[in-house]
Write a protein that holds these residues in place. Structure first.
Motif, PDB file in Angstrom:
ATOM      1  N   ALA A  42      40.204  44.988  46.497  1.00  0.00           N
ATOM      2  CA  ALA A  42      41.118  44.557  45.566  1.00  0.00           C
ATOM      3  C   ALA A  42      40.744  42.896  45.292  1.00  0.00           C
ATOM      4  O   ALA A  42      40.868  42.115  44.371  1.00  0.00           O
ATOM      5  N   PHE A  43      40.911  42.162  46.600  1.00  0.00           N
ATOM      6  CA  PHE A  43      40.856  40.823  46.449  1.00  0.00           C
ATOM      7  C   PHE A  43      39.393  40.145  46.060  1.00  0.00           C
ATOM      8  O   PHE A  43      39.534  39.141  45.478  1.00  0.00           O
ATOM      9  N   SER A  44      38.612  40.987  46.283  1.00  0.00           N
ATOM     10  CA  SER A  44      37.281  40.625  45.611  1.00  0.00           C
ATOM     11  C   SER A  44      36.991  40.606  44.107  1.00  0.00           C
ATOM     12  O   SER A  44      36.126  39.811  43.751  1.00  0.00           O
ATOM     13  N   CYS A  45      37.831  41.272  43.532  1.00  0.00           N
ATOM     14  CA  CYS A  45      38.057  41.392  42.079  1.00  0.00           C
ATOM     15  C   CYS A  45      36.522  42.072  41.430  1.00  0.00           C
ATOM     16  O   CYS A  45      36.191  41.844  40.378  1.00  0.00           O
ATOM     17  N   CYS A  46      35.861  42.590  42.341  1.00  0.00           N
ATOM     18  CA  CYS A  46      34.567  43.484  41.855  1.00  0.00           C
ATOM     19  C   CYS A  46      34.889  44.705  41.364  1.00  0.00           C
ATOM     20  O   CYS A  46      35.784  45.352  41.753  1.00  0.00           O
ATOM     21  N   ILE A  47      33.976  45.277  40.586  1.00  0.00           N
ATOM     22  CA  ILE A  47      34.269  46.442  39.898  1.00  0.00           C
ATOM     23  C   ILE A  47      33.006  47.464  40.298  1.00  0.00           C
ATOM     24  O   ILE A  47      31.937  47.232  40.310  1.00  0.00           O
ATOM     25  N   PHE A  48      33.341  48.627  40.606  1.00  0.00           N
ATOM     26  CA  PHE A  48      32.688  49.643  41.091  1.00  0.00           C
ATOM     27  C   PHE A  48      32.498  50.658  40.194  1.00  0.00           C
ATOM     28  O   PHE A  48      32.759  50.554  38.930  1.00  0.00           O
ATOM     29  N   ASP A  53      44.788  47.005  40.755  1.00  0.00           N
ATOM     30  CA  ASP A  53      45.810  46.274  40.257  1.00  0.00           C
ATOM     31  C   ASP A  53      47.058  46.316  41.085  1.00  0.00           C
ATOM     32  O   ASP A  53      47.726  45.226  41.523  1.00  0.00           O
ATOM     33  N   GLU A  54      47.159  47.360  41.489  1.00  0.00           N
ATOM     34  CA  GLU A  54      48.606  47.585  42.088  1.00  0.00           C
ATOM     35  C   GLU A  54      48.391  46.849  43.684  1.00  0.00           C
ATOM     36  O   GLU A  54      49.366  46.270  44.267  1.00  0.00           O
ATOM     37  N   ALA A  55      47.262  47.190  44.233  1.00  0.00           N
ATOM     38  CA  ALA A  55      46.912  46.355  45.323  1.00  0.00           C
ATOM     39  C   ALA A  55      46.946  44.942  45.497  1.00  0.00           C
ATOM     40  O   ALA A  55      47.559  44.366  46.296  1.00  0.00           O
ATOM     41  N   ARG A  56      46.475  44.615  44.257  1.00  0.00           N
ATOM     42  CA  ARG A  56      46.454  42.939  44.126  1.00  0.00           C
ATOM     43  C   ARG A  56      47.994  42.515  44.168  1.00  0.00           C
ATOM     44  O   ARG A  56      48.466  41.329  44.431  1.00  0.00           O
ATOM     45  N   GLU A  57      48.883  43.153  43.295  1.00  0.00           N
ATOM     46  CA  GLU A  57      50.270  42.606  42.927  1.00  0.00           C
ATOM     47  C   GLU A  57      51.055  42.912  44.483  1.00  0.00           C
ATOM     48  O   GLU A  57      51.846  42.197  44.702  1.00  0.00           O
ATOM     49  N   ARG A  58      50.680  44.005  45.050  1.00  0.00           N
ATOM     50  CA  ARG A  58      51.506  44.155  46.409  1.00  0.00           C
ATOM     51  C   ARG A  58      51.121  43.209  47.434  1.00  0.00           C
ATOM     52  O   ARG A  58      51.828  42.831  48.178  1.00  0.00           O
ATOM     53  N   GLY A  59      49.847  42.827  47.531  1.00  0.00           N
ATOM     54  CA  GLY A  59      49.577  41.857  48.489  1.00  0.00           C
ATOM     55  C   GLY A  59      49.497  40.522  48.174  1.00  0.00           C
ATOM     56  O   GLY A  59      49.642  39.633  49.045  1.00  0.00           O
ATOM     57  N   TRP A  60      49.253  40.219  46.891  1.00  0.00           N
ATOM     58  CA  TRP A  60      49.110  38.790  46.314  1.00  0.00           C
ATOM     59  C   TRP A  60      49.808  38.507  45.140  1.00  0.00           C
ATOM     60  O   TRP A  60      49.202  38.208  44.097  1.00  0.00           O
ATOM     61  N   ARG A  61      51.006  38.712  45.138  1.00  0.00           N
ATOM     62  CA  ARG A  61      52.074  38.855  44.080  1.00  0.00           C
ATOM     63  C   ARG A  61      51.634  37.617  43.105  1.00  0.00           C
ATOM     64  O   ARG A  61      52.013  36.613  43.221  1.00  0.00           O
ATOM     65  N   GLY A  62      51.044  38.065  41.751  1.00  0.00           N
ATOM     66  CA  GLY A  62      50.948  37.060  41.076  1.00  0.00           C
ATOM     67  C   GLY A  62      49.524  36.276  40.730  1.00  0.00           C
ATOM     68  O   GLY A  62      49.389  35.437  40.108  1.00  0.00           O
ATOM     69  N   LYS A  63      48.922  36.247  42.011  1.00  0.00           N
ATOM     70  CA  LYS A  63      47.846  35.279  42.265  1.00  0.00           C
ATOM     71  C   LYS A  63      46.766  35.725  41.011  1.00  0.00           C
ATOM     72  O   LYS A  63      45.998  34.601  40.809  1.00  0.00           O
ATOM     73  N   PHE A  64      46.743  37.023  40.940  1.00  0.00           N
ATOM     74  CA  PHE A  64      45.362  37.314  40.266  1.00  0.00           C
ATOM     75  C   PHE A  64      45.841  37.365  38.667  1.00  0.00           C
ATOM     76  O   PHE A  64      44.798  37.986  37.780  1.00  0.00           O
ATOM     77  N   THR A  65      46.812  37.071  38.264  1.00  0.00           N
ATOM     78  CA  THR A  65      47.364  37.430  36.700  1.00  0.00           C
ATOM     79  C   THR A  65      48.019  35.867  36.349  1.00  0.00           C
ATOM     80  O   THR A  65      48.786  36.112  35.165  1.00  0.00           O
ATOM     81  N   LYS A  66      47.620  34.932  36.824  1.00  0.00           N
ATOM     82  CA  LYS A  66      48.109  33.756  36.477  1.00  0.00           C
ATOM     83  C   LYS A  66      47.581  33.220  35.028  1.00  0.00           C
ATOM     84  O   LYS A  66      46.410  33.572  34.701  1.00  0.00           O
ATOM     85  N   PRO A  67      48.305  32.986  34.051  1.00  0.00           N
ATOM     86  CA  PRO A  67      47.825  32.356  32.855  1.00  0.00           C
ATOM     87  C   PRO A  67      46.501  31.537  32.840  1.00  0.00           C
ATOM     88  O   PRO A  67      46.552  30.688  33.735  1.00  0.00           O
ATOM     89  N   GLY A  68      45.445  31.843  31.915  1.00  0.00           N
ATOM     90  CA  GLY A  68      44.197  31.352  32.057  1.00  0.00           C
ATOM     91  C   GLY A  68      43.341  31.686  33.028  1.00  0.00           C
ATOM     92  O   GLY A  68      42.219  31.072  32.935  1.00  0.00           O
ATOM     93  N   ARG A  69      43.660  32.553  34.084  1.00  0.00           N
ATOM     94  CA  ARG A  69      42.832  32.718  35.011  1.00  0.00           C
ATOM     95  C   ARG A  69      41.638  34.015  34.587  1.00  0.00           C
ATOM     96  O   ARG A  69      42.069  34.797  34.059  1.00  0.00           O
ATOM     97  N   ILE A  70      40.533  33.652  34.665  1.00  0.00           N
ATOM     98  CA  ILE A  70      39.436  34.408  34.121  1.00  0.00           C
ATOM     99  C   ILE A  70      38.548  35.078  35.277  1.00  0.00           C
ATOM    100  O   ILE A  70      38.208  34.346  35.790  1.00  0.00           O
ATOM    101  N   ILE A  71      38.358  36.324  35.374  1.00  0.00           N
ATOM    102  CA  ILE A  71      37.766  36.880  36.506  1.00  0.00           C
ATOM    103  C   ILE A  71      36.647  37.535  35.817  1.00  0.00           C
ATOM    104  O   ILE A  71      36.606  38.175  34.927  1.00  0.00           O
ATOM    105  N   ARG A  72      35.404  37.242  36.353  1.00  0.00           N
ATOM    106  CA  ARG A  72      34.044  37.896  35.838  1.00  0.00           C
ATOM    107  C   ARG A  72      33.489  38.558  36.985  1.00  0.00           C
ATOM    108  O   ARG A  72      32.764  38.079  37.932  1.00  0.00           O
TER     109      ARG A  72
END
Length: 533
Positions: free
Chosen positions: A308-314, A325-344
């Motif tokens: 989850a933390f790596s944001c990689c897709i298998f 998505d659930e694991a990221r919200e559970r462990g790092w609430r809001g860290k990966f859904t901040k406005p303007g954050r782009i994950i590639r």
């Protein structure tokens, strides 16, 4: 008179250009016959006519764009728009997880390859100038231990931070042998397990009332002398929290030697952990009889939180996306859904930041020459979707073992719900392996590499794969087995060559113990030691 002037019929002289010499068809000046020119075609005459007009009327170039557009409109009017051209978007590199395809293509060749050299020839790098040996000088004065010694202060056994992910309430004495730690350091630093009552009364028996010194990471030792010591002398008691990475690695020799003493000599696991871990080491050696007791230990970081933390897709599709998505919200609430954050994810993979999957680890090790009769100890937490993801690794290495396969449920029960204690068990089994494989980085493999250098003559005996290169290789499912194996053997050789490394000024002493914690053992020393009575 100009030779080209002619006299007109009226007798007036008027200049005129000379006529072009004219010859009769089929005859040259020399009188020899020449082939008659071919008549021009209609297309040639039209082209020459247009060219002559353009050259004489250069202003026509201004209308060229209009002519071109008119021509295009005329052409488009003759094309049917019932057929729409298909536009295909090219996938970005690394955006597709192709390792399963590569595995299916290589597996027949892998299974028929009998040239594996295995564990006997993995470490070939010569020790230039002799091996290294531990030489911690316990009489020198000078982590938290290093700072306490430098400031001539008493160190209170630290408390561990309760992490929201690991959720482990273990204390120092649950993981380490506290008495041994205190006794090893007693001639250098005074260490106590708790504060005396009279001092606690001064702060209302509440440690939160004690001043907490917020120190910038990697601060030089001079900062402690100039800023921390005066406050300590004033209050007689201070806290430094968090303390991880609060002291620069570029410290005076006295401080470095005390660091070495604390890390490599004073710290050892508590008796329950040590005893159980040594039992697992013995069992691994028993399972590795075919390789003279030698086994590989792999630190595999493919737990749900790491994926989850790596944001990689298998290749898990919508189910994987929902889980992550659930694991990221559970462990790092809001860290990966901040406005303007782009994950590639593709860029993350090509940059070598994705955790290796069990399948990829198996492919890599088989390519490096380890056959299916090699015993592997897997140091890991709960593998994400293990019922699916572990299948190919077990196909490639059927002798793979974990804590759960080496021990009974009753033996594991005292450690089961404590991630730090389970990690300590993994650490010990990895420490005594012939080959240690790190796949994702972090404190666990870094400390292990340093500890293994400290125990094994300065060589870490660790495979550190080039994950950027692996991303390219795993992304090419059409690659042949010989080509893939050549790359893997080169990667293995590179890890061997980098096994012995000397610490640079800002390197971690816990990863590079040479030369601060170790001394070079050259040939003359070997001779003296062998001739000693």
């Amino acid at each position: 008179m100009n030779a080209f002037n002619r006299v007109s019929s009226g007798g007036l002289a008027s200049p005129s250009p000379p006529r072009s010499p004219r010859f009769r068809p089929g005859r040259a000046r020399s009188g020899r016959l020449q082939p008659a020119p071919q008549p021009r075609t209609l297309a040639q005459r039209i082209t020459w006519a247009l060219l002559s007009v353009v050259l004489r009327r250069q202003g026509l170039f201004l209308f060229a764009p209009l002519i071109y557009i008119a021509g295009m409109l005329f052409y488009m009017g003759t094309v049917s728009f019932d057929i729409v051209p298909e536009v295909r978007s090219r996938l970005s590199p690394g955006s597709v997880y192709r390792s399963p395809e590569l595995y299916q293509n290589l597996r027949p060749y892998m299974d028929s390859d009998n040239s594996s050299d295995g564990l006997e020839t993995v470490w070939r790098h010569p020790y230039k100038g002799g091996e290294w040996r531990p030489c911690v000088n316990k009489s020198l004065q000078g982590n938290a231990v290093a700072v306490a010694g430098y400031l001539n202060a008493t160190l209170v056994i630290p408390n561990f931070h309760y992490h929201s992910i690991w959720r482990d309430p273990s204390k120092f004495k649950d993981i380490y042998d506290e008495d041994y730690f205190v006794n090893t350091l007693k001639n250098e630093v005074r260490v106590v397990s708790k504060l005396p009552q009279f001092m606690m009364e001064r702060f209302g028996h509440n440690m939160s009332n004690v001043f907490n010194f917020k120190i910038k990471a990697w601060s030089p030792i001079k900062y402690y002398k100039d800023m921390v010591l005066p406050k300590l002398q004033e209050d007689r008691l201070i806290r430094i929290s968090p303390f991880a990475n609060r002291l620069s690695f570029d410290a005076p020799p006295a401080v470095q030697h005390l660091r070495c003493l604390a890390n490599y000599e004073a710290l050892r696991f508590s008796e329950p952990i040590e005893t159980f871990a040594e039992t697992l080491v013995s069992r691994m050696k028993e399972h590795s009889v075919i390789n003279n007791g030698k086994y590989i230990a792999v630190h595999l970081r493919f737990e749900e939180d790491m994926v989850a933390f790596s944001c990689c897709i298998f290749d898990g599709g919508d189910e994987e996306k929902s889980d992550m998505d659930e694991a990221r919200e559970r462990g790092w609430r809001g860290k990966f859904t901040k406005p303007g954050r782009i994950i590639r994810p593709g860029a993350i993979r090509m940059n070598g930041k994705c955790p290796l999957t069990p399948l990829e680890v198996g492919l890599m090790l088989r390519g490096m020459g380890f056959g299916n009769n090699t015993s592997i100890y897997l140091a890991s937490g709960k593998i994400y979707k293990s019922e699916k993801n572990m299948v190919p690794l077990l196909e490639m290495f059927p002798l793979l073992q974990t804590k759960e396969t080496l021990a009974s449920a009753e033996e594991l029960a005292p450690f089961k719900n404590y991630s730090s204690r389970m990690a300590a068990i993994d650490y010990t089994v990895c420490l005594h392996s012939e080959v240690f494989v790190t796949t994702q980085g972090g404190n666990f493999p870094h400390f292990l590499m340093g500890h293994r250098r400290y125990l094994y003559g300065g060589h870490s005996k660790t495979i550190r794969p080039d994950k950027r290169k692996l991303a390219i290789l795993f992304g090419n499912p059409k690659m042949g087995w010989k080509t893939f194996k050549r790359h893997m053997l080169g990667m293995r050789s590179h890890s061997d060559a980098k096994g012995i490394e000397i610490k640079r000024p800002n390197d971690s002493i816990y990863m590079f113990p040479c030369p601060d914690c170790m001394c070079r053992l050259n040939k003359s020393e070997d001779v003296r030691s062998s001739s000693a009575p």
